[in-house]
Design a protein around this motif. Structure first.
Motif, PDB file in Angstrom:
ATOM      1  N   ASP A 121       0.821  -1.207   0.000  1.00 62.34           N
ATOM      2  CA  ASP A 121       0.000   0.000   0.000  1.00 62.34           C
ATOM      3  C   ASP A 121       0.855   1.257   0.000  1.00 62.34           C
ATOM      4  O   ASP A 121       0.469   2.282  -0.565  1.00 62.34           O
ATOM      5  CB  ASP A 121      -0.923  -0.007   1.223  1.00 62.34           C
ATOM      6  CG  ASP A 121      -1.922  -1.151   1.169  1.00 62.34           C
ATOM      7  OD1 ASP A 121      -2.839  -1.091   0.344  1.00 62.34           O
ATOM      8  OD2 ASP A 121      -1.746  -2.104   1.948  1.00 62.34           O
ATOM      9  N   VAL A 122       2.027   1.186   0.660  1.00 59.54           N
ATOM     10  CA  VAL A 122       2.958   2.313   0.716  1.00 59.54           C
ATOM     11  C   VAL A 122       4.381   1.761   0.694  1.00 59.54           C
ATOM     12  O   VAL A 122       4.674   0.743   1.324  1.00 59.54           O
ATOM     13  CB  VAL A 122       2.767   3.163   1.994  1.00 59.54           C
ATOM     14  CG1 VAL A 122       3.736   4.346   1.992  1.00 59.54           C
ATOM     15  CG2 VAL A 122       1.343   3.666   2.122  1.00 59.54           C
ATOM     16  N   PRO A 127       2.033   5.005  -3.611  1.00 59.70           N
ATOM     17  CA  PRO A 127       2.469   6.046  -2.670  1.00 59.70           C
ATOM     18  C   PRO A 127       3.864   5.742  -2.133  1.00 59.70           C
ATOM     19  O   PRO A 127       4.157   4.609  -1.745  1.00 59.70           O
ATOM     20  CB  PRO A 127       1.424   5.979  -1.554  1.00 59.70           C
ATOM     21  CG  PRO A 127       0.254   5.257  -2.144  1.00 59.70           C
ATOM     22  CD  PRO A 127       0.841   4.283  -3.116  1.00 59.70           C
ATOM     23  N   VAL A 128       4.708   6.769  -2.124  1.00 59.00           N
ATOM     24  CA  VAL A 128       6.086   6.612  -1.668  1.00 59.00           C
ATOM     25  C   VAL A 128       6.403   7.670  -0.614  1.00 59.00           C
ATOM     26  O   VAL A 128       6.106   8.855  -0.808  1.00 59.00           O
ATOM     27  CB  VAL A 128       7.083   6.747  -2.837  1.00 59.00           C
ATOM     28  CG1 VAL A 128       8.519   6.585  -2.327  1.00 59.00           C
ATOM     29  CG2 VAL A 128       6.788   5.724  -3.929  1.00 59.00           C
ATOM     30  N   VAL A 129       7.017   7.234   0.485  1.00 59.27           N
ATOM     31  CA  VAL A 129       7.515   8.130   1.526  1.00 59.27           C
ATOM     32  C   VAL A 129       9.019   7.919   1.612  1.00 59.27           C
ATOM     33  O   VAL A 129       9.480   6.815   1.874  1.00 59.27           O
ATOM     34  CB  VAL A 129       6.868   7.837   2.893  1.00 59.27           C
ATOM     35  CG1 VAL A 129       7.446   8.767   3.953  1.00 59.27           C
ATOM     36  CG2 VAL A 129       5.353   7.974   2.821  1.00 59.27           C
ATOM     37  N   MET A 160       0.873   5.467   7.498  1.00 59.71           N
ATOM     38  CA  MET A 160      -0.431   5.127   8.074  1.00 59.71           C
ATOM     39  C   MET A 160      -1.489   6.157   7.712  1.00 59.71           C
ATOM     40  O   MET A 160      -2.661   5.812   7.490  1.00 59.71           O
ATOM     41  CB  MET A 160      -0.292   4.966   9.594  1.00 59.71           C
ATOM     42  CG  MET A 160       0.429   3.682   9.981  1.00 59.71           C
ATOM     43  SD  MET A 160       0.387   3.314  11.766  1.00 59.71           S
ATOM     44  CE  MET A 160       1.669   4.436  12.373  1.00 59.71           C
ATOM     45  N   GLU A 161      -1.089   7.427   7.626  1.00 56.78           N
ATOM     46  CA  GLU A 161      -2.034   8.445   7.178  1.00 56.78           C
ATOM     47  C   GLU A 161      -2.487   8.172   5.752  1.00 56.78           C
ATOM     48  O   GLU A 161      -3.674   8.313   5.414  1.00 56.78           O
ATOM     49  CB  GLU A 161      -1.392   9.836   7.255  1.00 56.78           C
ATOM     50  CG  GLU A 161      -1.242  10.389   8.659  1.00 56.78           C
ATOM     51  CD  GLU A 161      -0.770  11.832   8.623  1.00 56.78           C
ATOM     52  OE1 GLU A 161      -1.610  12.727   8.830  1.00 56.78           O
ATOM     53  OE2 GLU A 161       0.419  12.060   8.376  1.00 56.78           O
ATOM     54  N   ILE A 162      -1.547   7.793   4.906  1.00 51.97           N
ATOM     55  CA  ILE A 162      -1.875   7.491   3.508  1.00 51.97           C
ATOM     56  C   ILE A 162      -2.802   6.277   3.432  1.00 51.97           C
ATOM     57  O   ILE A 162      -3.794   6.275   2.696  1.00 51.97           O
ATOM     58  CB  ILE A 162      -0.582   7.253   2.701  1.00 51.97           C
ATOM     59  CG1 ILE A 162       0.209   8.567   2.589  1.00 51.97           C
ATOM     60  CG2 ILE A 162      -0.902   6.703   1.311  1.00 51.97           C
ATOM     61  CD1 ILE A 162       1.635   8.385   2.119  1.00 51.97           C
ATOM     62  N   MET A 163      -2.501   5.245   4.204  1.00 51.01           N
ATOM     63  CA  MET A 163      -3.368   4.058   4.201  1.00 51.01           C
ATOM     64  C   MET A 163      -4.731   4.367   4.788  1.00 51.01           C
ATOM     65  O   MET A 163      -5.708   3.666   4.518  1.00 51.01           O
ATOM     66  CB  MET A 163      -2.681   2.911   4.957  1.00 51.01           C
ATOM     67  CG  MET A 163      -1.472   2.346   4.210  1.00 51.01           C
ATOM     68  SD  MET A 163      -0.732   0.877   4.982  1.00 51.01           S
ATOM     69  CE  MET A 163      -0.008   1.604   6.471  1.00 51.01           C
ATOM     70  N   VAL A 187      -1.099  11.693  -0.719  1.00 51.24           N
ATOM     71  CA  VAL A 187       0.326  11.939  -0.549  1.00 51.24           C
ATOM     72  C   VAL A 187       0.634  13.430  -0.681  1.00 51.24           C
ATOM     73  O   VAL A 187       1.436  13.990   0.078  1.00 51.24           O
ATOM     74  CB  VAL A 187       1.136  11.134  -1.586  1.00 51.24           C
ATOM     75  CG1 VAL A 187       2.618  11.487  -1.506  1.00 51.24           C
ATOM     76  CG2 VAL A 187       0.938   9.639  -1.382  1.00 51.24           C
ATOM     77  N   SER A 188      -0.017  14.078  -1.615  1.00 51.86           N
ATOM     78  CA  SER A 188       0.224  15.500  -1.870  1.00 51.86           C
ATOM     79  C   SER A 188      -0.222  16.395  -0.721  1.00 51.86           C
ATOM     80  O   SER A 188       0.162  17.571  -0.665  1.00 51.86           O
ATOM     81  CB  SER A 188      -0.472  15.932  -3.159  1.00 51.86           C
ATOM     82  OG  SER A 188      -1.860  15.671  -3.088  1.00 51.86           O
ATOM     83  N   ASP A 189      -1.007  15.859   0.191  1.00 48.89           N
ATOM     84  CA  ASP A 189      -1.445  16.630   1.361  1.00 48.89           C
ATOM     85  C   ASP A 189      -0.491  16.499   2.540  1.00 48.89           C
ATOM     86  O   ASP A 189      -0.730  17.064   3.606  1.00 48.89           O
ATOM     87  CB  ASP A 189      -2.854  16.200   1.794  1.00 48.89           C
ATOM     88  CG  ASP A 189      -3.929  16.656   0.823  1.00 48.89           C
ATOM     89  OD1 ASP A 189      -3.683  17.639   0.092  1.00 48.89           O
ATOM     90  OD2 ASP A 189      -5.002  16.030   0.775  1.00 48.89           O
TER      91      ASP A 189
END
Length: 319
Positions: A90-91, A114-116, A271-274, A279-281
């Motif tokens: 998921d990330v 999504p990439v961090v 975890m926020e993304i999931m 991502v842009s936020d």
């Protein structure tokens, strides 16, 4: 020194199950290898933040600190991308420059994955980050504060830099010299490929500068921990410092970045993304925590005096 630096982490691609039927999948791609203290600290921060969350963590180590050739880096990034395509996380959390350059830029940027990122020194704009699917934490070092802490025990203001002959160390020095050029009087810099060259240059710099930043030994071929400690203890004459906590056995003072901060922030962003956040936020940020470690053995052997106030607030003292 925080005990999390020595935590026994799982091997490359090992899965940590957190026990939830609706668990999200997070893949951590480390540019380097298990046993490299900085990466281990980031991995520990990720693991601790995810523990009990119901999400699953998979780790993949590119091992490009010990294997420096571009062909190896391309192959390692392809293996990581193959794992991504197979496991469909998921990330993806990607640590340090080689994962950014060879995996994110070449394979992931502009996709719906999504990439961090974390661990990118000073600035991520050189890779084009952030983008619609890429955000993260930039790694900055408070070199001016480190030099300021060492200055009272120095005979003058000439500052030197020594580190491994790697792209990361060159980037690190150039960024420090550019950002803090008005505050730090750099008069010498050395990048060494092997342990013998390190010893020669380290000893010579003791008479050329008044303060020495020893950035990182990782990437110096033939590095021997015990021999290095013995040599440095016998040959340090001036205040020395580093921004890396794992350098505490080799310098007078560490004013260090906290690797776990990078890992925890990245895991929380994942975890926020999931949880549905775009991502842009999530804006790109930088590390804020610091750690002070004093090596009392080196300070005493070299005759370097540190301010009493600094000793009082130190997180730990190596005796």
């Amino acid at each position: 020194m925080k005990t999390r630096y020595t935590r026994n982490l799982l091997a490359a691609s090992a899965i940590i199950a957190c026990g939830s039927a609706q668990a999200g999948e997070v893949l951590f791609v480390d540019s380097y290898h298990e046993g490299y203290a900085w990466s281990d600290g980031i991995a520990a921060g990720i693991q601790e933040a995810l523990d009990g969350s119901g999400h699953n963590l998979t780790m993949f180590r590119m091992d490009t600190k010990r294997n420096k050739g571009d062909d190896f880096k391309v192959e390692a990034s392809q293996k990581a991308f193959d794992l991504i395509q197979e496991s469909k996380p998921d990330v993806v959390i990607a640590c340090d420059d080689n994962a950014a350059k060879f995996l994110i830029v070449e394979h992931l940027d502009g996709t719906d994955i999504p990439v961090v990122f974390c661990g990118l020194n000073w600035d991520a704009s050189g890779y084009g980050f952030p983008t619609a699917n890429v955000t993260g934490m930039v790694e900055v070092a408070s070199a001016d504060e480190l030099v300021g802490m060492l200055a009272p025990g120095a005979a003058g203001d000439r500052v030197g830099f020594i580190g491994a002959e790697t792209a990361s160390e060159h980037k690190n020095y150039e960024a420090i010299a550019s950002k803090f050029g008005d505050q730090i009087n750099f008069t010498a810099s050395e990048f060494v490929g092997n342990f013998e060259d390190f010893k020669t240059n380290f000893a010579a710099l003791q008479d050329k500068v008044d303060i020495l930043i020893f950035s990182n030994y990782a990437g110096i071929e033939g590095w021997d921990d015990g021999a290095a400690e013995e040599f440095i203890l016998a040959n340090t004459k001036i205040p020395t410092g580093s921004m890396q906590p794992f350098m505490q056995n080799y310098v007078t003072l560490v004013f260090g970045k906290v690797a776990e901060e990078q890992g925890a922030w990245s895991a929380n962003a994942a975890m926020e993304i999931m949880g549905g956040k775009a991502v842009s936020d999530i804006p790109v940020t930088h590390n804020k925590e610091g750690l002070i470690i004093i090596n009392g053995k080196i300070a005493e052997a070299s005759g370097v005096e540190l301010q009493a106030e600094l000793v009082e607030i130190a997180n730990s003292i190596v005796e």
